[in-house]
Design a protein around this motif. Structure first.
Motif, PDB file in Angstrom:
ATOM      1  N   THR A 220       0.855  -1.191   0.000  1.00  0.00           N
ATOM      2  CA  THR A 220       0.000   0.000   0.000  1.00  0.00           C
ATOM      3  C   THR A 220       0.888   1.237   0.000  1.00  0.00           C
ATOM      4  N   ARG A 221       0.586   2.167  -0.906  1.00  0.00           N
ATOM      5  CA  ARG A 221       1.362   3.410  -1.000  1.00  0.00           C
ATOM      6  C   ARG A 221       0.413   4.601  -1.086  1.00  0.00           C
ATOM      7  N   ALA A 246      -4.551  -3.162  -9.000  1.00  0.00           N
ATOM      8  CA  ALA A 246      -4.381  -2.246  -7.871  1.00  0.00           C
ATOM      9  C   ALA A 246      -5.699  -1.506  -7.690  1.00  0.00           C
ATOM     10  N   GLU A 249      -7.867   2.571  -2.047  1.00  0.00           N
ATOM     11  CA  GLU A 249      -8.401   2.052  -0.786  1.00  0.00           C
ATOM     12  C   GLU A 249      -8.877   3.171   0.146  1.00  0.00           C
ATOM     13  N   ALA A 273      -4.565   6.602  -1.011  1.00  0.00           N
ATOM     14  CA  ALA A 273      -3.904   5.341  -0.634  1.00  0.00           C
ATOM     15  C   ALA A 273      -4.295   4.275  -1.645  1.00  0.00           C
ATOM     16  N   VAL A 274      -3.297   3.643  -2.245  1.00  0.00           N
ATOM     17  CA  VAL A 274      -3.530   2.643  -3.283  1.00  0.00           C
ATOM     18  C   VAL A 274      -2.854   1.338  -2.863  1.00  0.00           C
ATOM     19  N   THR A 275      -3.593   0.243  -2.960  1.00  0.00           N
ATOM     20  CA  THR A 275      -3.055  -1.087  -2.660  1.00  0.00           C
ATOM     21  C   THR A 275      -3.000  -1.898  -3.949  1.00  0.00           C
ATOM     22  N   LEU A 300      -5.314   2.970   7.652  1.00  0.00           N
ATOM     23  CA  LEU A 300      -6.110   2.293   6.630  1.00  0.00           C
ATOM     24  C   LEU A 300      -6.382   0.881   7.123  1.00  0.00           C
ATOM     25  N   GLN A 302      -7.496  -2.782   6.826  1.00  0.00           N
ATOM     26  CA  GLN A 302      -7.736  -3.871   5.890  1.00  0.00           C
ATOM     27  C   GLN A 302      -7.846  -5.173   6.662  1.00  0.00           C
ATOM     28  N   ARG A 365     -10.232  -4.518   1.860  1.00  0.00           N
ATOM     29  CA  ARG A 365     -11.142  -3.867   2.805  1.00  0.00           C
ATOM     30  C   ARG A 365     -12.291  -4.819   3.126  1.00  0.00           C
TER      31      ARG A 365
END
Length: 569
Positions: A220-221, A246, A249, A273-275, A300, A302, A365
């Motif tokens: 996750t970034r 991707a 999130e 935020a992207v996973t 975040l 998850q 999620r």
């Protein structure tokens, strides 16, 4: 010693738990790459402690064995029944050839060397490394209606045969699948495993030890959205469709996380935020903008969720095929981390075929996981409880099935309570895989029943054998040792070449895995996995292992029924 004798006679269960503790301690001692294992260690320690002449109720032994064998059946039920299909026909045939050849070798050895029923069953249990035969054969011997002293002697002989033959029975398959067959066939196991993984993954490179496969790593970034970002002004779902592997999130706007839905738009100034998989994330900065640290104090949430696959539409389909044909609206935000079958991790490759009863490990999620779960199966919950209604019914049916007696070529045969509970466990395990509302027995509970049931059962067998075991070892030990080696090696030779030339199982890794699985030889699989450096052998192993576990266990009463010689006759 006198103090121990008084203590153990005053409370025999002290001897049982001491046997289990010392046996499993001895079983952990490693000599090179060989480990005796807790079961064999417990049996040997039990024989030593049994020299004190400790009385243990035989009913306790029967209860523990019934619990063990029911758990074995329950865990193997989904894979056993789902393996009965045309796709697995050659592997099923390979497993049955191994089991049948093993039985034939035991019967020929017993007739040629005049072994009684107990020694013959012990030869099978140790030479074929199937501990459950100790219970099913011992139960069958008890039902013969013989004098109690003869019954006890033959049940002791089962344990003796197992103890004498087990060590080479464990070593033999390791030698055959990791050295003998690869040497004779001139196979490089590691290279063959890499080739199989490449074929199963659609050409993706298989990495060497010490490296990691980025396709299986999820990260996750966080990125800052600027006016130049391609993501600016687009909805979350539209972005997920373009990223594919991707997903957005969370969106942080003015220092706060906002409610997120598929129609939420990303705006300039947001932090997103992207996973996703690493290879996708490496190019994500071109789409979003500069990568930044997560906003302070924000998190975040998850979830890592294990889902048992029960959907018939997914059964037999490949991972890559499912990924390509399920729309982004359904799968976005959910990532498959691993697949487990019968407690073994499978290689997560594109061409891996999923089976009902597989445990799929997803990350995402909770709201996204709920969407996937409804289309896949049911989740394994740490709070899940045992359905004692079906557990009780399962044990009851197993005992009733064990009371049934039939004749095979005029020979009276009964599979006993052990065999009955195995079949009952298989059925209820399968029922659980297709109707998750029924017959709940969580993995933790079934693992405990299986492991502790077997440990206690084998400990009681060893303690009960006592001084008689040493006498039998002195009398038959050398003969059993050589016969055990033959029973260990001959079925593997026959099965390997039959599978390779007749059944056309010619992929080296699959051929070797079938040999290990057809004997239900876990140590051989562990050694093979060490040589391959990946999980490619596990798929073929699970199919053959499930079948072998059933047939080898049932050979106990079959051997007792066919062999007619009793101890002392």
């Amino acid at each position: 010693m006198e103090l121990l004798h008084r203590l153990f006679n005053a409370e025999p269960l002290l001897a049982l738990f001491a046997t289990i503790a010392l046996g499993y301690f001895a079983g952990k001692i490693r000599v090179g790459s060989f480990v005796l294992g807790g079961v064999a260690g417990t049996l040997l320690v039990g024989v030593v402690i049994g020299q004190l002449g400790i009385p243990l109720n035989s009913g306790i032994k029967a209860i523990f064995f019934a619990l063990f064998i029911y758990a074995v059946g329950f865990q193997g039920g989904p894979q056993f029944f789902h393996a009965l299909n045309k796709r697995s026909l050659n592997q099923l045939a390979s497993s049955f050839v191994m089991c049948a050849t093993g039985l034939l070798c035991v019967l020929l050895a017993a007739w040629a060397f005049g072994l009684d029923r107990g020694l013959a069953a012990g030869l099978a249990a140790g030479g074929l490394t199937q501990s459950a035969i100790i219970g099913t054969a011992g139960d069958a011997i008890a039902r013969l209606g013989l004098a109690p002293e003869i019954v006890k002697t033959m049940q002791t002989n089962v344990a003796v045969g197992y103890a004498v033959c087990y060590i080479f029975g464990s070593l033999g398959p390791i030698i055959m699948v990791t050295w003998f067959f690869p040497t004779v066939m001139k196979w490089d196991i590691r290279q063959e495993a890499i080739k199989l993984a490449q074929r199963m993954s659609g050409g993706h490179a298989e990495l060497e030890p010490g490296q990691f496969n980025s396709l299986q790593t999820i990260v996750t970034r966080v990125y800052d959205i600027t006016a130049q970002s391609k993501a600016a002004g687009q909805t979350v779902l539209a972005i997920d469709k373009q990223l594919s592997d991707a997903a957005v999130e969370a969106i942080f706007r003015k220092g706060n996380a906002i409610d997120l839905s598929d129609t939420t738009c990303v705006e300039v100034g947001d932090s997103v935020a992207v996973t996703g998989k690493i290879e996708v994330m490496e190019t994500a900065s071109d789409f979003f903008g500069k990568e930044v640290p997560a906003p302070p104090g924000l998190s975040l949430v998850q979830e890592s969720r294990e889902i048992i696959m029960t959907n018939r539409a997914l059964n037999g389909r490949e991972v890559g095929d499912i990924h390509d044909h399920v729309d982004v609206e359904t799968r976005h935000g959910v990532f498959l981390k691993s697949v487990t079958r019968m407690g073994l991790d499978l290689p997560l490759l594109n061409k891996l075929q999923l089976k009902r009863g597989d445990a799929l490990h997803f990350v995402g999620r909770p709201v996204d996981l709920d969407r996937i779960e409804s289309k896949t199966g049911y989740k394994i919950s740490a709070a899940a409880s045992t359905d004692f209604v079906f557990f009780g019914i399962g044990m009851l049916l197993g005992m009733l099935i064990g009371m049934i007696e039939f004749r095979l070529w005029g020979v009276p045969i009964s599979i006993g309570s052990g065999g009955g509970c195995l079949l009952s466990g298989l059925f209820f395990g399968w029922l659980r895989s297709i109707h998750p509302k029924f017959s709940a027995l969580p993995p933790g509970a079934s693992n405990f029943l299986r492991d502790f049931g077997l440990a206690a059962f084998v400990g009681i067998v060893g303690i009960g054998a006592g001084p008689q075991a040493l006498t039998a070892i002195k009398e038959h030990g050398l003969t059993l040792l050589f016969l055990g080696a033959a029973v260990t090696l001959i079925p593997q030779l026959v099965t390997f070449y039959f599978s390779y030339y007749v059944l056309r199982i010619q992929n080296p890794i699959e051929a070797l895995a079938c040999v290990a699985g057809g004997r239900s030889a876990n140590p051989a699989l562990a050694a093979l996995l060490e040589k391959t450096g990946n999980a490619t052998p596990v798929v073929a192993f699970t199919v053959t292992y499930a079948v072998a576990n059933v047939f080898l266990t049932l050979w106990g009463p079959v051997i007792v029924g066919i062999i007619t010689k009793n101890s002392g006759s």
